[in-house]
Design a protein around this motif. Structure first.
Motif, short mmCIF file in Angstrom:
data_model
loop_
_atom_site.label_atom_id
_atom_site.label_comp_id
_atom_site.label_asym_id
_atom_site.label_seq_id
_atom_site.Cartn_x
_atom_site.Cartn_y
_atom_site.Cartn_z
N TYR A 181 0.82 -1.21 0.00
CA TYR A 181 0.00 0.00 0.00
C TYR A 181 0.86 1.26 0.00
N LYS A 182 0.30 2.34 -0.53
CA LYS A 182 1.03 3.60 -0.63
C LYS A 182 0.98 4.36 0.71
N ILE A 183 1.71 3.82 1.67
CA ILE A 183 1.71 4.38 3.03
C ILE A 183 3.14 4.49 3.55
N ASP A 184 4.09 4.67 2.64
CA ASP A 184 5.50 4.61 3.01
C ASP A 184 5.86 5.53 4.17
N ASN A 185 5.25 6.72 4.25
CA ASN A 185 5.63 7.68 5.29
C ASN A 185 5.02 7.35 6.66
N ILE A 186 4.06 6.43 6.71
CA ILE A 186 3.44 6.07 7.99
C ILE A 186 3.48 4.57 8.25
N GLU A 187 4.20 3.84 7.44
CA GLU A 187 4.22 2.37 7.57
C GLU A 187 4.68 1.93 8.96
N ASP A 188 5.73 2.55 9.49
CA ASP A 188 6.26 2.16 10.80
C ASP A 188 5.21 2.37 11.90
N VAL A 189 4.47 3.46 11.81
CA VAL A 189 3.44 3.73 12.81
C VAL A 189 2.33 2.70 12.72
N LEU A 190 1.93 2.36 11.49
CA LEU A 190 0.85 1.38 11.31
C LEU A 190 1.27 -0.01 11.79
N ILE A 191 2.52 -0.36 11.57
CA ILE A 191 3.02 -1.64 12.07
C ILE A 191 2.93 -1.67 13.59
N ASP A 192 3.26 -0.54 14.22
CA ASP A 192 3.19 -0.45 15.68
C ASP A 192 1.74 -0.55 16.16
N ILE A 193 0.81 0.06 15.43
CA ILE A 193 -0.60 -0.02 15.80
C ILE A 193 -1.11 -1.45 15.68
N LEU A 194 -0.65 -2.17 14.64
CA LEU A 194 -1.09 -3.55 14.43
C LEU A 194 -0.74 -4.45 15.62
N THR A 195 0.35 -4.12 16.30
CA THR A 195 0.80 -4.94 17.44
C THR A 195 0.58 -4.24 18.77
N SER A 196 -0.18 -3.15 18.74
CA SER A 196 -0.36 -2.33 19.94
C SER A 196 -1.11 -3.08 21.04
N HIS A 197 -0.62 -2.94 22.26
CA HIS A 197 -1.32 -3.48 23.43
C HIS A 197 -0.90 -2.67 24.65
N ILE A 198 -1.71 -2.74 25.68
CA ILE A 198 -1.42 -1.98 26.90
C ILE A 198 -0.35 -2.70 27.69
N SER A 199 0.77 -2.05 27.90
CA SER A 199 1.87 -2.64 28.65
C SER A 199 2.44 -1.61 29.63
N PRO A 200 2.65 -1.99 30.89
CA PRO A 200 3.21 -1.04 31.87
C PRO A 200 4.66 -0.69 31.59
N PHE A 201 5.30 -1.43 30.66
CA PHE A 201 6.70 -1.17 30.35
C PHE A 201 6.88 -0.12 29.26
N ASP A 202 5.78 0.25 28.58
CA ASP A 202 5.88 1.21 27.48
C ASP A 202 6.25 2.60 28.01
N ILE A 203 6.92 3.35 27.15
CA ILE A 203 7.38 4.69 27.52
C ILE A 203 6.21 5.60 27.84
N GLU A 204 5.03 5.29 27.27
CA GLU A 204 3.85 6.14 27.51
C GLU A 204 3.46 6.19 28.98
N TRP A 205 3.88 5.18 29.76
CA TRP A 205 3.49 5.11 31.17
C TRP A 205 4.57 5.67 32.10
N GLN A 206 5.69 6.08 31.55
CA GLN A 206 6.75 6.64 32.39
C GLN A 206 6.35 8.01 32.93
N VAL A 207 6.62 8.23 34.20
CA VAL A 207 6.29 9.51 34.84
C VAL A 207 7.59 10.16 35.28
#
Length: 267
Positions: A214-240
């Protein structure tokens, strides 16, 4: 801006503010929304143009011999609508005129997304692009136990719309099978055991495996991450960074709280 928006969206997925369940469907809608935007800003809205904006040139299905009135028909959608019923033939015009692609209800047999098409030369006739989404983490195209049936006979109107008059839809359809979680890049026109129905069918079926088509070269990495996305306490999003804003939990503390869950990870 799109990569930035999607990165923020993925953070919300990982923090649980957005339900990450049907990740394959989410990614497929993003891909189709990009195509819809390109068609909206252009003058050519034909099915041919839709495919050219969707796929890289070497991933395009072979259109030789397929219905001209379908290829030259028009696609006109700007948004998606989730439905809880099986649509009828008369609904195709309703969705098309309202520039709406429709999402079939969860676990509906065969299809996930349908895009209405207004056929060329016939001003009052409509058909469909039918899309089936899979997101299996795999290196084999055989991981879907129903394949190739799920990419051909199970995408036929007689199967997808068996509870409405669309089961007898006799206009050509484009049936797209997307296996997004495949690790490599593969494509084919699926073949199944011939039946009287399949012999009469004028559909074009096309199966693609992986995200490289698909013609998504500029967002392919983000979409791959979304495909495997799950809630994890180890992710940087949870760092305070500031203790006044919340508790700080370190990986070792989390593992101690639930040692059985993280036992394999430690090993």
């Amino acid at each position: 801006m799109l990569p930035k928006i999607l990165k923020q969206f993925n953070i919300l997925l990982k923090k649980g503010f957005v339900e990450p369940g049907p990740r394959g469907e989410i990614v497929s809608r993003i891909i189709l929304a990009i195509v819809a935007y390109k068609l909206k800003t252009g003058t050519d809205k034909s099915v041919q143009k839709f495919l050219e904006e969707l796929y890289h040139k070497d991933s395009m299905p072979n259109l030789d011999g397929f219905s001209d009135k379908f290829i030259n028909g028009t696609v006109s959608f700007t948004h998606f609508s989730a439905i809880e019923y099986v649509p009828e033939k008369e609904d195709l015009e309703w969705f098309y005129t309202r520039k709406c692609a429709f999402i079939m209800k969860r676990n509906h047999p065969g299809a996930d997304i349908c895009i209405p098409v207004k056929l060329a030369t016939d001003t009052d006739k409509y058909s469909l692009i039918i899309v089936q989404i899979k997101n299996i983490d795999t290196t084999s195209i055989k991981s879907d136990k129903n394949y190739p049936g799920s990419a051909k006979s199970m995408l036929d109107c007689s199967y997808v719309f068996q509870k409405s008059d669309l089961k007898d839809h006799d206009e050509p359809c484009l049936c797209l099978y997307w296996q997004l979680g495949y690790h490599y890049r593969y494509m084919e026109s699926p073949s199944t055991v011939s039946t009287r129905r399949s012999e009469l069918s004028s559909n074009l079926c096309w199966a693609t495996f992986g995200l490289k088509h698909y013609k998504i070269d500029n967002i392919e990495d983000v979409l791959i991450d979304i495909l495997t996305s799950h809630i994890s306490p180890f992710d940087i999003e949870w760092q305070v960074d500031n203790e006044e804003e919340g508790d700080i939990y370190y990986e070792d503390e989390i593992r101690i709280m639930n040692p059985r869950k993280y036992k394999k990870e430690i090993e």
